[in-house]
Design a protein around this motif. Structure first.
Motif, PDB file in Angstrom:
ATOM      1  N   ASP A   1     -19.114 -64.753 -18.678  1.00  0.00           N
ATOM      2  CA  ASP A   1     -17.782 -65.405 -18.677  1.00  0.00           C
ATOM      3  C   ASP A   1     -17.924 -66.619 -18.708  1.00  0.00           C
ATOM      4  OD1 ASP A   1     -16.584 -64.670 -15.367  1.00  0.00           O
ATOM      5  OD2 ASP A   1     -18.197 -65.369 -16.178  1.00  0.00           O
TER       6      ASP A   1
ATOM      7  N   LYS B   1      -9.897 -69.931 -18.339  1.00  0.00           N
ATOM      8  CA  LYS B   1     -10.487 -70.287 -17.031  1.00  0.00           C
ATOM      9  C   LYS B   1     -10.618 -71.819 -16.631  1.00  0.00           C
ATOM     10  CE  LYS B   1     -14.188 -67.769 -18.284  1.00  0.00           C
ATOM     11  NZ  LYS B   1     -14.209 -66.769 -19.264  1.00  0.00           N
ATOM     12  N   GLN B   2     -10.534 -72.521 -17.758  1.00  0.00           N
ATOM     13  CA  GLN B   2     -10.600 -74.098 -17.438  1.00  0.00           C
ATOM     14  C   GLN B   2      -9.319 -74.793 -16.545  1.00  0.00           C
ATOM     15  OE1 GLN B   2     -11.257 -75.863 -21.106  1.00  0.00           O
ATOM     16  NE2 GLN B   2     -13.486 -75.708 -21.152  1.00  0.00           N
TER      17      GLN B   2
ATOM     18  N   GLU C   1     -10.100 -63.303 -21.397  1.00  0.00           N
ATOM     19  CA  GLU C   1      -9.544 -63.151 -19.959  1.00  0.00           C
ATOM     20  C   GLU C   1      -8.499 -64.331 -19.873  1.00  0.00           C
ATOM     21  OE1 GLU C   1     -12.079 -63.955 -16.471  1.00  0.00           O
ATOM     22  OE2 GLU C   1     -10.450 -63.198 -15.188  1.00  0.00           O
ATOM     23  N   GLN C   2      -7.239 -64.233 -19.398  1.00  0.00           N
ATOM     24  CA  GLN C   2      -6.294 -65.447 -19.589  1.00  0.00           C
ATOM     25  C   GLN C   2      -5.301 -65.124 -18.502  1.00  0.00           C
ATOM     26  OE1 GLN C   2      -5.264 -64.957 -23.950  1.00  0.00           O
ATOM     27  NE2 GLN C   2      -6.174 -67.204 -24.039  1.00  0.00           N
TER      28      GLN C   2
ATOM     29  N   ASP D   1     -14.372 -70.533 -21.712  1.00  0.00           N
ATOM     30  CA  ASP D   1     -13.146 -70.489 -21.025  1.00  0.00           C
ATOM     31  C   ASP D   1     -12.247 -69.428 -21.208  1.00  0.00           C
ATOM     32  OD1 ASP D   1     -10.143 -72.248 -21.649  1.00  0.00           O
ATOM     33  OD2 ASP D   1     -11.071 -71.912 -19.705  1.00  0.00           O
ATOM     34  N   ASP D   2     -12.176 -68.779 -22.531  1.00  0.00           N
ATOM     35  CA  ASP D   2     -11.533 -67.575 -22.896  1.00  0.00           C
ATOM     36  C   ASP D   2     -12.175 -66.482 -23.124  1.00  0.00           C
ATOM     37  OD1 ASP D   2      -8.903 -69.823 -24.650  1.00  0.00           O
ATOM     38  OD2 ASP D   2      -9.102 -69.039 -22.566  1.00  0.00           O
TER      39      ASP D   2
ATOM     40  N   LYS E   1     -13.281 -60.403  -7.662  1.00  0.00           N
ATOM     41  CA  LYS E   1     -12.335 -61.836  -8.078  1.00  0.00           C
ATOM     42  C   LYS E   1     -10.998 -61.735  -7.785  1.00  0.00           C
ATOM     43  CE  LYS E   1     -12.076 -64.975 -12.297  1.00  0.00           C
ATOM     44  NZ  LYS E   1     -10.542 -65.137 -11.965  1.00  0.00           N
TER      45      LYS E   1
ATOM     46  N   HIS F   1      -2.219 -62.084 -14.714  1.00  0.00           N
ATOM     47  CA  HIS F   1      -3.646 -62.112 -15.225  1.00  0.00           C
ATOM     48  C   HIS F   1      -4.192 -60.735 -16.137  1.00  0.00           C
ATOM     49  CE1 HIS F   1      -7.965 -61.682 -13.430  1.00  0.00           C
ATOM     50  NE2 HIS F   1      -7.966 -62.275 -14.644  1.00  0.00           N
TER      51      HIS F   1
ATOM     52  N   HIS G   1      -7.320 -72.373 -14.992  1.00  0.00           N
ATOM     53  CA  HIS G   1      -7.255 -71.675 -14.015  1.00  0.00           C
ATOM     54  C   HIS G   1      -8.057 -72.180 -12.884  1.00  0.00           C
ATOM     55  CE1 HIS G   1      -8.937 -68.368 -11.340  1.00  0.00           C
ATOM     56  NE2 HIS G   1      -7.776 -67.920 -11.263  1.00  0.00           N
ATOM     57  N   LYS G   2      -9.225 -72.771 -13.148  1.00  0.00           N
ATOM     58  CA  LYS G   2      -9.917 -73.543 -11.934  1.00  0.00           C
ATOM     59  C   LYS G   2      -9.301 -74.762 -11.415  1.00  0.00           C
ATOM     60  CE  LYS G   2     -14.264 -75.774 -11.270  1.00  0.00           C
ATOM     61  NZ  LYS G   2     -15.517 -76.191 -11.908  1.00  0.00           N
TER      62      LYS G   2
END
Length: 280
Positions: A248, A135-136, A107-108, A251-252, A264, A52, A138-139
């Motif tokens: 945030d 984040k997409q 954030e990736q 997605d990126d 988090k 992460h 990741h969810k």
């Protein structure tokens, strides 16, 4: 896979992970395609299954080429580029603020995957590659680990040879790639992969925190001066501001600023740890 291994993998969603690799091993995803992969645990050190990280980038004033680097905030350390942008957006002129908008921050996550279907590069099929995601995805992964889909999927998303594949569907939404319709499939075996071949398969996994070079604080200051300010001398970078927030929703890409990722990260760590504990 053991319970303790699964627990360690869950930890790795929030921690930086480390055979040497390069960006050439990253799976290239193209809009309009659907890719099928199986998440691969990093068995030699399960806590490093996920990497992460935060990164920043912009087009160089000196060369016209895109410059990027991992942010030290990945490890909770000061980031001179984030500090400079925050200072500009707080006290700079309108011209300086407009220019600072070109400084992007993302954030990736990285994870090793076994590629089952790659429509553009079939030579990748049957190989271990690196999946880079925002984040997409990741969810979706977290939902499978401890959310509404956990009962159906859970540890099976990491299981070999019989387990749940991830179908990554890349669509266009608002001019940007969208992964929201990606999903895990029901358990199935991987053709050509058996219990006897798992050892050699796991050995192909990359040390994910070695994918990108990491610059020191001073090296980032030099990078900022040369490629953003267009000068060679070392600029003065202010102390980081406190109590700033990060938007945030994308997605990126997210805003710069001082951020406390511990909350988090701890949530993700606990979720993954609980799930991997079931893999005995």
């Amino acid at each position: 896979m053991t319970n303790s291994m699964f627990a360690s993998i869950k930890d790795s969603l929030a921690k930086p992970a480390q055979s040497s690799s390069s960006t050439s091993n990253i799976l290239r995803l193209k809009t309009g395609n659907t890719y099928t992969v199986r998440l691969l645990p990093y068995t030699s050190e399960p806590s490093k299954t996920f990497f992460h990280y935060f990164s920043h980038g912009w087009v160089s004033e000196a060369t016209g080429q895109f410059q990027s680097s991992i942010s030290p905030q990945t490890w909770g350390e000061r980031d001179p580029i984030a500090e400079a942008r925050f200072r500009i957006m707080r006290t700079g002129s309108e011209e300086e603020k407009e220019k600072a908008k070109a400084l992007t921050r993302r954030e990736q996550w990285l994870i090793n995957v076994y590629v089952i279907k790659d429509p553009d590069n079939p030579e990748n099929e049957g190989k271990v590659k690196i999946l880079r995601f925002g984040k997409q995805l990741h969810k979706i992964i977290m939902e499978a680990i401890e959310g509404d889909d956990a009962e159906e999927f859970g540890e099976k998303i990491f299981s070999y040879p019989n387990g749940c594949n991830l179908r990554i569907k890349v669509e266009e939404q608002g001019g940007y790639p969208s992964y929201v319709t990606s999903r895990f499939a029901s358990p199935s075996e991987i053709p050509g992969v058996s219990e006897d071949s798992l050892g050699s398969l796991y050995e192909q996994a990359f040390e994910l925190d070695k994918v990108y070079p990491v610059k020191s604080y001073d090296e980032l200051v030099t990078m900022l001066n040369e490629h953003y300010y267009g000068k060679d001398d070392t600029a003065s970078v202010p102390e980081p501001a406190t109590n700033t927030t990060v938007d945030d929703d994308d997605d990126d890409e997210i805003d710069f600023g001082d951020i406390d990722t511990s909350s988090k990260e701890n949530v993700d760590s606990d979720k993954v740890k609980e799930l991997l504990d079931t893999l005995d």
